[in-house]
Write an enzyme that holds these catalytic residues in place. Sequence first.
Site, PDB file in Angstrom:
ATOM      1  N   GLY A   1     -51.393   5.745  -2.658  1.00  0.00           N
ATOM      2  CA  GLY A   1     -50.275   5.319  -3.483  1.00  0.00           C
ATOM      3  C   GLY A   1     -50.628   4.134  -4.356  1.00  0.00           C
ATOM      4  O   GLY A   1     -51.743   4.027  -4.888  1.00  0.00           O
ATOM      5  N   CYS A   2     -49.697   3.189  -4.458  1.00  0.00           N
ATOM      6  CA  CYS A   2     -49.883   2.023  -5.331  1.00  0.00           C
ATOM      7  C   CYS A   2     -51.050   1.143  -4.893  1.00  0.00           C
ATOM      8  O   CYS A   2     -51.583   0.381  -5.696  1.00  0.00           O
ATOM      9  CB  CYS A   2     -48.598   1.196  -5.376  1.00  0.00           C
ATOM     10  SG  CYS A   2     -47.197   2.049  -6.136  1.00  0.00           S
ATOM     11  N   ALA A   3     -51.439   1.227  -3.627  1.00  0.00           N
ATOM     12  CA  ALA A   3     -52.553   0.406  -3.135  1.00  0.00           C
ATOM     13  C   ALA A   3     -53.907   0.917  -3.614  1.00  0.00           C
ATOM     14  O   ALA A   3     -54.919   0.226  -3.481  1.00  0.00           O
ATOM     15  CB  ALA A   3     -52.537   0.366  -1.601  1.00  0.00           C
TER      16      ALA A   3
END
Length: 361
Positions: free
Chosen positions: A143-145
């Site tokens: 995801g965003c990581a």
Amino acid sequence: MAFILSSGIHLAEHDYPQSQIKTFVEDVFPLKANEKKRLLPIFENTNIERRQLAMPLEWFAHEHGLEVKNDIYQKKAIEYTIAAVRSCLEESVFLKKEVRVNQIDHIIFVSSTGIATPTIDTYILNELKFEEGVKRTPLFGLGCAGGTSGVAKGYEYLKGHPKENVLVVCVELCSLTFQHNDTRVSNFVGTALFADGASAVLLAGEESELKSLSEKPLARVTHASSKTKYDSTDVMGWQVVDSGFEVIFKKSIPRLVRDFWSQHVREVLEKNSLEIKDIPFIVAHPGGRKVLETYQEIFDLREETLAYSTDILRKHGNMSSPTVHYVLNQAMKGHPEKGTKSFMTSLGPGFSSEICTLEWV
């Protein structure tokens, strides 16, 4: 050690003001009048002015199944990543001359918004004619990581292969996760935040010949750290259904930023003998306005410390993993002076935190 030599970005082709997207959603979203009155202000509260989408707005007026959405994901992801890689390897702002694809030893490919087997990086390899022996590490589900994690993985690889070069590539088509009949607040928040884009970051090892291609101070990755909170797998992510990916967002995210992420940052700063007051800017993934405000409140940051992140959120929205590379791209174009210290940080499903410390040398 690893050095960031260049970065490149690619925007999705359909550019809309946030106000136009809000009007569109108001017309097509199956909410009652009182629910719309309660939820529509989310669009103004995001501090987003424009977003770029892979498909025109009218495409979202109709329901589409997972097969249709994933076909679009594969086609656009290939197109966008090729453009981002070319931008990175040819960027004259950072490089004296173009980097050839046969000088890349390892591709780390990051994406969480579609499914492809073989993975998208194989199509990049074929289209741009990378060496057949190039190493490939596709990463899914971060995801965003993913943007910070990809850089961390590149840094860790180059510690053991100091003469080599790594290309970190991220692509996300978050807008394809829009669900017509999902009336949960999570879906509405995602609809107000998400956008599409791709990025690429070129890393060189300590003994790489490519380091000579830069005349200006380089960002050196000096440390990487990951932390995942126990029993938090339901905080953010996807629920895969017949119509695609349903977004999962919990209200607890700002609290976790305050309690969990802040502790991770303090641990990293202490380990690297850094103080937050000595860092002029942070390369922070702008997950949303509340996340950035929480960052600021925790450490009593000056507005300019998160200015790059705020600017990217305002102009592009949240593109998941590539977004932090957009922030990095802006920071690099600011040509920080030798000795400048910073860190790159992103949050993702798990609930997880990724941090890379940086120093311009």
